[in-house]
Design a protein around this motif. Structure first.
Motif, PDB file in Angstrom:
ATOM      1  N   GLN A  39      10.123  -1.197  -6.959  1.00  0.00           N
ATOM      2  CA  GLN A  39       9.750  -2.097  -5.876  1.00  0.00           C
ATOM      3  C   GLN A  39       8.420  -1.638  -5.296  1.00  0.00           C
ATOM      4  OE1 GLN A  39      12.972  -2.934  -3.200  1.00  0.00           O
ATOM      5  NE2 GLN A  39      11.742  -4.300  -1.923  1.00  0.00           N
ATOM      6  N   LEU A  40       7.541  -2.602  -5.021  1.00  0.00           N
ATOM      7  CA  LEU A  40       6.210  -2.317  -4.499  1.00  0.00           C
ATOM      8  C   LEU A  40       6.185  -2.536  -2.992  1.00  0.00           C
ATOM      9  CD1 LEU A  40       3.204  -1.720  -5.193  1.00  0.00           C
ATOM     10  CD2 LEU A  40       2.900  -4.206  -5.369  1.00  0.00           C
ATOM     11  N   TRP A  41       5.516  -1.616  -2.283  1.00  0.00           N
ATOM     12  CA  TRP A  41       5.459  -1.659  -0.816  1.00  0.00           C
ATOM     13  C   TRP A  41       4.025  -1.553  -0.325  1.00  0.00           C
ATOM     14  CZ3 TRP A  41      10.208  -2.380   1.283  1.00  0.00           C
ATOM     15  CH2 TRP A  41      11.304  -2.033   0.488  1.00  0.00           C
ATOM     16  N   ALA A  42       3.724  -2.299   0.739  1.00  0.00           N
ATOM     17  CA  ALA A  42       2.466  -2.145   1.471  1.00  0.00           C
ATOM     18  C   ALA A  42       2.729  -1.129   2.574  1.00  0.00           C
ATOM     19  CB  ALA A  42       2.038  -3.480   2.079  1.00  0.00           C
ATOM     20  N   VAL A  43       1.895  -0.100   2.645  1.00  0.00           N
ATOM     21  CA  VAL A  43       2.081   0.982   3.617  1.00  0.00           C
ATOM     22  C   VAL A  43       0.951   0.930   4.642  1.00  0.00           C
ATOM     23  CG1 VAL A  43       2.276   3.481   3.913  1.00  0.00           C
ATOM     24  CG2 VAL A  43       3.217   2.384   1.862  1.00  0.00           C
ATOM     25  N   ARG A  44       1.339   0.879   5.925  1.00  0.00           N
ATOM     26  CA  ARG A  44       0.382   0.916   7.041  1.00  0.00           C
ATOM     27  C   ARG A  44       0.776   2.052   7.960  1.00  0.00           C
ATOM     28  NH1 ARG A  44       0.574  -4.051  10.372  1.00  0.00           N
ATOM     29  NH2 ARG A  44       2.776  -3.792  10.030  1.00  0.00           N
ATOM     30  N   PRO A  45      -0.193   2.792   8.483  1.00  0.00           N
ATOM     31  CA  PRO A  45       0.128   3.878   9.411  1.00  0.00           C
ATOM     32  C   PRO A  45       0.889   3.353  10.628  1.00  0.00           C
ATOM     33  CG  PRO A  45      -2.173   3.989   8.733  1.00  0.00           C
ATOM     34  CD  PRO A  45      -1.632   2.689   8.221  1.00  0.00           C
ATOM     35  N   GLY A  46       1.963   4.052  10.998  1.00  0.00           N
ATOM     36  CA  GLY A  46       2.725   3.707  12.186  1.00  0.00           C
ATOM     37  C   GLY A  46       3.615   2.491  12.061  1.00  0.00           C
ATOM     38  N   SER A  98     -10.584   3.148  -0.489  1.00  0.00           N
ATOM     39  CA  SER A  98     -11.878   3.075  -1.190  1.00  0.00           C
ATOM     40  C   SER A  98     -12.309   1.657  -1.493  1.00  0.00           C
ATOM     41  CB  SER A  98     -11.829   3.894  -2.478  1.00  0.00           C
ATOM     42  OG  SER A  98     -10.943   3.311  -3.404  1.00  0.00           O
ATOM     43  N   VAL A  99     -11.402   0.675  -1.342  1.00  0.00           N
ATOM     44  CA  VAL A  99     -11.744  -0.727  -1.598  1.00  0.00           C
ATOM     45  C   VAL A  99     -11.698  -1.558  -0.315  1.00  0.00           C
ATOM     46  CG1 VAL A  99     -11.181  -0.724  -4.048  1.00  0.00           C
ATOM     47  CG2 VAL A  99      -9.399  -1.255  -2.385  1.00  0.00           C
ATOM     48  N   GLY A 100     -11.820  -0.910   0.830  1.00  0.00           N
ATOM     49  CA  GLY A 100     -11.971  -1.641   2.089  1.00  0.00           C
ATOM     50  C   GLY A 100     -10.728  -1.846   2.914  1.00  0.00           C
ATOM     51  N   PHE A 101      -9.595  -1.320   2.497  1.00  0.00           N
ATOM     52  CA  PHE A 101      -8.360  -1.419   3.299  1.00  0.00           C
ATOM     53  C   PHE A 101      -8.238  -0.191   4.182  1.00  0.00           C
ATOM     54  CE2 PHE A 101      -7.317  -4.306  -0.174  1.00  0.00           C
ATOM     55  CZ  PHE A 101      -6.633  -5.316   0.458  1.00  0.00           C
ATOM     56  N   GLY A 102      -7.218  -0.170   5.034  1.00  0.00           N
ATOM     57  CA  GLY A 102      -6.921   0.982   5.857  1.00  0.00           C
ATOM     58  C   GLY A 102      -7.749   1.060   7.126  1.00  0.00           C
ATOM     59  N   GLU A 103      -8.240  -0.068   7.568  1.00  0.00           N
ATOM     60  CA  GLU A 103      -9.058  -0.074   8.784  1.00  0.00           C
ATOM     61  C   GLU A 103      -8.235  -0.386   9.999  1.00  0.00           C
ATOM     62  OE1 GLU A 103     -12.263  -2.766   8.066  1.00  0.00           O
ATOM     63  OE2 GLU A 103     -12.905  -1.638   6.354  1.00  0.00           O
TER      64      GLU A 103
END
Length: 103
Positions: A39-46, A98-103
């Motif tokens: 299963q694939l998950w999107a991970v965001r801090p907090g 590195s591709v612009g996510f995580g902001e």
């Protein structure tokens, strides 16, 4: 970007922050044990990981609706049919910063 999971399977991701999409593949020796799925998950801090769907063998999965705060994609091994939240540690996780996510 690409990487390897704990069993040597290749994980590949082509992602676009501008489109909020990613194509993900898992390739290599073996799959999950009987009665289990990747299963694939999107991970965001907090925040709790959000399911993006189930990976079927080496068939690519198109993940859509990725918001800019997603910092990585993770793959876990879950019971058939998937889970509402991860039940174990990721077997693979790739950063999207590195591709612009995580902001």
């Amino acid at each position: 970007m690409s990487g390897r999971d704990e069993r040597g399977r290749g994980i590949g991701v082509i992602a676009s922050a501008a489109l909020g999409r990613a194509v993900v593949t898992v390739r290599g020796p073996g799959g999950p044990p009987a009665g289990r799925v990747h299963q694939l998950w999107a991970v965001r801090p907090g925040a709790q990981p959000r399911s993006l769907g189930l990976l079927a063998g080496d068939t690519p999965l198109l993940a859509t609706g990725l918001d800019p705060a997603v910092s990585s994609l993770a793959v876990t091994v879950e019971p058939d049919g998937g889970s509402s939240r991860p039940t174990g540690r990721p077997v693979a996780q790739l950063s999207l910063e590195s591709v612009g996510f995580g902001e």
